[in-house]
Design an enzyme around this catalytic site. Structure first.
Site, PDB file in Angstrom:
ATOM      1  N   VAL A   1    -103.801  14.302 -52.076  1.00 57.20           N
ATOM      2  CA  VAL A   1    -104.200  12.954 -51.265  1.00 57.20           C
ATOM      3  C   VAL A   1    -105.241  13.100 -50.225  1.00 57.20           C
ATOM      4  O   VAL A   1    -106.196  12.493 -50.411  1.00 57.20           O
ATOM      5  CB  VAL A   1    -103.011  12.332 -50.907  1.00 57.20           C
ATOM      6  CG1 VAL A   1    -103.303  11.078 -50.108  1.00 57.20           C
ATOM      7  CG2 VAL A   1    -101.986  12.169 -52.066  1.00 57.20           C
ATOM      8  N   CYS A   2    -104.817  14.053 -49.216  1.00 57.62           N
ATOM      9  CA  CYS A   2    -105.757  14.111 -48.198  1.00 57.62           C
ATOM     10  C   CYS A   2    -106.727  15.142 -48.185  1.00 57.62           C
ATOM     11  O   CYS A   2    -107.538  15.099 -47.465  1.00 57.62           O
ATOM     12  CB  CYS A   2    -104.782  14.349 -46.960  1.00 57.62           C
ATOM     13  SG  CYS A   2    -103.291  13.253 -46.634  1.00 57.62           S
TER      14      CYS A   2
END
Length: 192
Positions: free
Chosen positions: A117-118
Site C-alpha cells: 500500500v504505502c
C-alpha cells in the site's frame, strides 16, 4: 546512460509509515527485523549526510506514531517528518512531494509499511517522474507474504530495483578502509 551506483551525494532516503500500529498489522516479515533495518537505514543516512525524508499517515489514529527508534536514530528528520492526513500515495501529498524534490536527488532509496500500500504507489509515481528507485525489501513488510511479493514484482516490472539493507550499506560505503566505510561497517557489524 545513468550512473547506477548510489552515493550519499547523489541519492536520498525515503522512509514511509514505519508506525507502531501499522507495523503490528504486518505478517510478511519478522517485525523486529524490519524495525531494526528501517532504523539502520535512518542511521546510515544520518551518518553520511544523505537526505532523509520520513513520513507518517494518520498518527492520531490506530496507525500510531513513527516508531521511537527512528526519533532516536534521526532526531532532525523525525522532527521534520511529513504528517499525512490519510493520502495513500505519499507522493500525492504536496508536503511530501516537495520534501522529496527539495533533496535535489534523482536517485531514491525507499522502504515503508506496508509494501503493498504505502510503498508501491509512491514508487510507481517516482518512476513516472524520472527518479531511479531502490526498494529495500527487508525494511518493508506487508499484511501477507503474497501481498508483499506481488508489490515487489509490480515495482520491479516498472523498473525499480529490489535491494536489502546490507546492500545499501555496502553500496554507500564504497571502500571499507575510508572513514565513511569504517563508520558504515560498524553499523553493519563489520567493525571493531
Amino acid at each position: 546512460m545513468h550512473n547506477k551506483v548510489y552515493t550519499p551525494e547523489n541519492a536520498a532516503m525515503l522512509l514511509i509509515d514505519h508506525q507502531s500500529g501499522t507495523l503490528s498489522w504486518t505478517h510478511s516479515h519478522d517485525v523486529e527485523a524490519v524495525k531494526k533495518n528501517a532504523v539502520q537505514l535512518a542511521r546510515i543516512a544520518t551518518a553520511v549526510d544523505m537526505p532523509l525524508v520520513l513520513t507518517s499517515s494518520m498518527e492520531e489514529h490506530v496507525q500510531g506514531l513513527l516508531i521511537p527508534e527512528l526519533q532516536e536514530a534521526a532526531p532532525k528528520a523525525f522532527a521534520q517528518r511529513i504528517r499525512r492526513a490519510g493520502i495513500v500515495n505519499a507522493m500525492h501529498d504536496d508536503n511530501f512531494n516537495d520534501a522529496v524534490k527539495a533533496t535535489r536527488r534523482k536517485k531514491v532509496v525507499v522502504a515503508g509499511i506496508t509494501t503493498e500500500v504505502c510503498v508501491v504507489f509512491p514508487v510507481l509515481q517516482l518512476l513516472d517522474e524520472g527518479y531511479e528507485v531502490q526498494v529495500v525489501t527487508d525494511a518493508s513488510s506487508s499484511f501477507t507474504r503474497i501481498g508483499d511479493d506481488a508489490a515487489l514484482r509490480r515495482v520491479e516490472q516498472a523498473c525499480a530495483v529490489i535491494t536489502s539493507t546490507g546492500q545499501i550499506i555496502s553500496e554507500l560505503a564504497v571502500d571499507w578502509t575510508t572513514p565513511r566505510g569504517q563508520a558504515l561497517g560498524q553499523l553493519l557489524g563489520l567493525g571493531a
